[in-house]
Motif scaffolding. Structure first.
Motif, short mmCIF file in Angstrom:
data_model
loop_
_atom_site.label_atom_id
_atom_site.label_comp_id
_atom_site.label_asym_id
_atom_site.label_seq_id
_atom_site.Cartn_x
_atom_site.Cartn_y
_atom_site.Cartn_z
N ASN A 232 -7.02 -15.46 -4.25
CA ASN A 232 -6.98 -15.07 -2.87
C ASN A 232 -8.37 -14.78 -2.33
O ASN A 232 -8.58 -14.74 -1.14
CB ASN A 232 -6.16 -13.78 -2.79
CG ASN A 232 -5.05 -13.94 -1.80
OD1 ASN A 232 -5.13 -14.79 -0.93
ND2 ASN A 232 -4.02 -13.14 -1.94
N GLU B 135 -10.29 -11.10 1.31
CA GLU B 135 -9.03 -11.60 0.73
C GLU B 135 -8.31 -12.42 1.78
O GLU B 135 -8.15 -11.98 2.93
CB GLU B 135 -8.15 -10.42 0.30
CG GLU B 135 -8.84 -9.44 -0.61
CD GLU B 135 -9.05 -9.99 -1.99
OE1 GLU B 135 -8.21 -10.80 -2.45
OE2 GLU B 135 -10.06 -9.64 -2.62
N GLU B 136 -7.85 -13.59 1.38
CA GLU B 136 -7.34 -14.51 2.38
C GLU B 136 -6.09 -13.98 3.05
O GLU B 136 -5.93 -14.08 4.27
CB GLU B 136 -7.06 -15.86 1.73
CG GLU B 136 -7.03 -16.97 2.75
CD GLU B 136 -6.30 -18.17 2.21
OE1 GLU B 136 -5.97 -18.18 1.02
OE2 GLU B 136 -6.04 -19.08 3.00
N ASP B 137 -5.15 -13.38 2.27
CA ASP B 137 -3.90 -12.96 2.89
C ASP B 137 -4.12 -11.82 3.89
O ASP B 137 -3.44 -11.75 4.91
CB ASP B 137 -2.86 -12.58 1.83
CG ASP B 137 -3.44 -11.60 0.82
OD1 ASP B 137 -4.66 -11.34 0.90
OD2 ASP B 137 -2.68 -11.11 -0.04
#
Lengths: 119, 171, 139
Positions: free
Chosen positions: A27, A106-108
Motif C-alpha cells: 500500500n 499509504e494509498e488507501d
C-alpha cells in the motif's frame, strides 16, 4: 544442460515476480517504488545474461583474448540504469508532494481522503 | 542470494530497513554483473544503486513517514496472480537458448561487427564506451536529455520553498 | 553532525580521493571500465557526502545552485554541440570522423572524450541538484 542452462533466467523470473508482488500488494508508495526498482534490476539481469558468452571476457580489447561478451546489452543497460535513477528520483519527488498534500503515503488513506472530499 | 534479499524486501515493513536493504541488493547485483563480464554495468549499478539511490530514498524518508502500516490487504489475490505469471515466465524460459552459448542468435547480428571493427574504427579499447558514445550516440544524447528533464521535473515539484499551508490550494 | 569529529575528519580525508577518482573514471573511460555516467555519479556522491556531514549550507557554498543549473544545461549543450560541429564540418550529426580531417580515429577519440565530458557534467549536476532539492525541502 537444460537445468544449468536456464538457471539465470529462472532467477530473473523469481526476481521479476518478487518486484511485481511488492508493487501490487503493498500500500505504501515508497515500497512500491523499491519494488519497481527490483523489477527493473531483473530486466537488467536478463539482458546481461543474454550477452554472456561462456569462456568469454569483459568487452575491453586485450591481447590474447578470443571471445568477448556481447557489449551491446551492456550499453543498453548502462543507459537504462541511469534513466532508472532519474525516474526513481522523480517518483520520490512526487511522493514527497503527495505526503505534503495528504499527510500520508499509504494509498488507501489517500483514496479515503479523496472520497471524503468528493462527498 | 539476490533472490533472498529481494524476498526479504517484500516481507519487511520498516521503510528504513527497506532503503538499506535495497542498497545491499544493488551491491549484490553489481557483483553478479561482474561475474557476467559486464564491468561497466556493475560499476554503474554499484555507484548509482548502492550510493545515490539509497541517499535519495533516505532523504525522502526523512520528509515522510518511515514505517509502513501493516495492512494485509488482498495479498492472497496478489500472490496468486504473481505465481501464475511467474509460472508462465518460467515456462517461457524453456524456449530461450541456453546460457553462455556463443551460437545464440543475439551474438550473430550486430555485435560481431562492433567486436571486430570497433578497435580499428574508433581506436579505443573499451568497446562499451565506443558503442555508447559513438555508434549509439543518438541514444545516449536522448538519454542525457531524459536526465535533464528529470532534474527539471524534480525542481518543479519540490525545488521551491514549502507552502505555508498545504490545504490552501484545495480550496 | 557538528559534534562528531570522526565522521567529519573521515569525510574531509575522503572527499579529495573521491573527486580524484571521479576524474580518473571520467578520462580513463576509454581504456578501462568507466565513463561519463559513472564519473558524474561518483562526483555527485562526493559532494553529497560533504553535504551530509558538514551540513547543507556549506555544500551549497561549495556548489552554488546557479553553477549546478548551468552545469545541467551545459552538459547537454556540449553533447549536442559536438553533433552540430560535426554537421558544420560536413559530416553527419554526431559523426566524429570529421572532427580531425587527417585522422578519423583521432577524431573519434576527441568526439568521445567531449561527449563523455558533457554526460559527466550533466549527470553530476543533476544528481547534486536532486539531492539539494530533497534535503532543502525540510527547512
Amino acid at each position: 544442460m537444460s537445468i544449468v542452462g536456464h538457471y539465470n533466467y529462472w532467477i530473473v523470473a523469481v526476481l521479476m515476480m518478487t518486484g511485481f508482488y511488492i508493487v501490487i500488494a503493498s500500500n505504501n508508495l515508497i515500497k512500491r517504488l523499491v519494488g519497481l526498482s527490483v523489477f527493473q534490476t531483473s530486466v537488467f539481469l536478463l539482458y546481461i545474461s543474454m550477452g554472456k558468452i561462456g569462456g568469454g571476457t569483459a568487452p575491453i580489447v586485450a591481447a590474447g583474448v578470443k571471445h568477448y561478451s556481447n557489449p551491446l546489452p551492456h550499453v543498453l543497460i548502462l543507459t537504462a540504469i541511469v534513466v532508472g535513477i532519474a525516474t526513481l528520483a522523480l517518483g520520490l519527488a512526487l511522493v514527497v508532494r503527495i505526503h505534503e498534500t495528504y499527510g500520508t503515503i499509504e494509498e488507501d488513506e489517500i483514496h479515503a481522503q479523496d472520497e471524503e472530499e468528493a462527498l | 542470494m539476490l533472490a533472498v534479499t529481494a524476498l526479504a524486501l517484500a516481507r519487511l515493513h520498516d521503510l528504513f530497513a527497506i532503503a538499506m536493504l535495497s542498497g545491499i541488493y544493488s551491491l549484490v547485483s553489481a557483483v553478479l554483473f561482474v561475474m557476467l563480464d559486464a564491468v561497466d554495468v556493475a560499476f554503474t549499478e554499484a555507484s548509482v544503486g548502492a550510493g545515490v539511490a539509497t541517499v535519495f530514498l533516505l532523504s525522502t524518508l526523512a520528509l515522510t513517514a518511515s514505517r509502513e502500516k501493516t495492512v494485509p490487504r488482498k495479498s492472497l489475490l496478489a500472490l496468486v496472480v504473481v505465481v501464475i505469471t511467474g509460472a508462465a515466465l518460467i515456462y517461457g524460459t524453456i524456449d530461450i537458448p541456453p546460457f553462455g552459448d556463443p551460437d545464440n542468435p543475439i551474438h550473430h547480428h550486430v555485435a560481431p561487427r562492433y567486436v571486430h571493427d570497433s578497435p580499428q574504427e574508433i581506436g579505443i579499447p573499451n568497446m562499451v564506451t565506443s558503442i555508447l558514445a559513438s555508434y549509439r550516440g543518438y541514444d545516449t544524447l536522448g538519454e542525457t536529455v531524459v536526465i535533464f528533464t528529470a532534474a527539471i521535473g524534480v525542481l518543479l515539484l519540490i525545488g521551491g520553498k514549502r507552502r505555508v499551508s498545504s490545504k490552501d490550494k484545495n480550496e | 553532525m557538528k559534534h562528531y569529529p570522526i565522521p567529519r575528519l573521515a569525510a574531509k580525508l575522503l572527499l579529495p580521493v573521491i573527486i580524484l577518482f571521479a576524474l580518473y573514471v571520467q578520462f580513463h573511460g576509454d581504456y578501462g571500465p568507466g565513463g561519463g555516467f559513472q564519473a558524474g555519479v561518483i562526483f555527485a556522491a562526493g559532494i553529497i557526502l560533504y553535504g551530509l556531514v558538514y551540513g547543507l549550507d556549506s555544500a551549497r557554498q561549495l556548489c552554488p545552485p546557479w553553477l549546478l543549473q548551468l552545469g545541467i544545461s551545459l552538459g547537454v549543450m556540449i553533447y549536442a554541440g559536438v553533433g552540430v560541429v560535426a554537421l558544420l564540418l560536413g559530416g553527419n550529426f554526431l559523426d566524429y570522423n570529421v572532427l580531425d580531417p587527417h585522422d578519423p580515429v583521432h577524431g573519434q577519440h576527441l568526439g568521445i572524450l567531449l561527449v563523455e565530458l558533457g554526460v559527466g557534467i550533466t549527470v553530476a549536476a543533476v544528481m547534486i541538484t536532486i539531492f539539494f532539492a530533497f534535503a532543502g525541502r525540510r527547512g
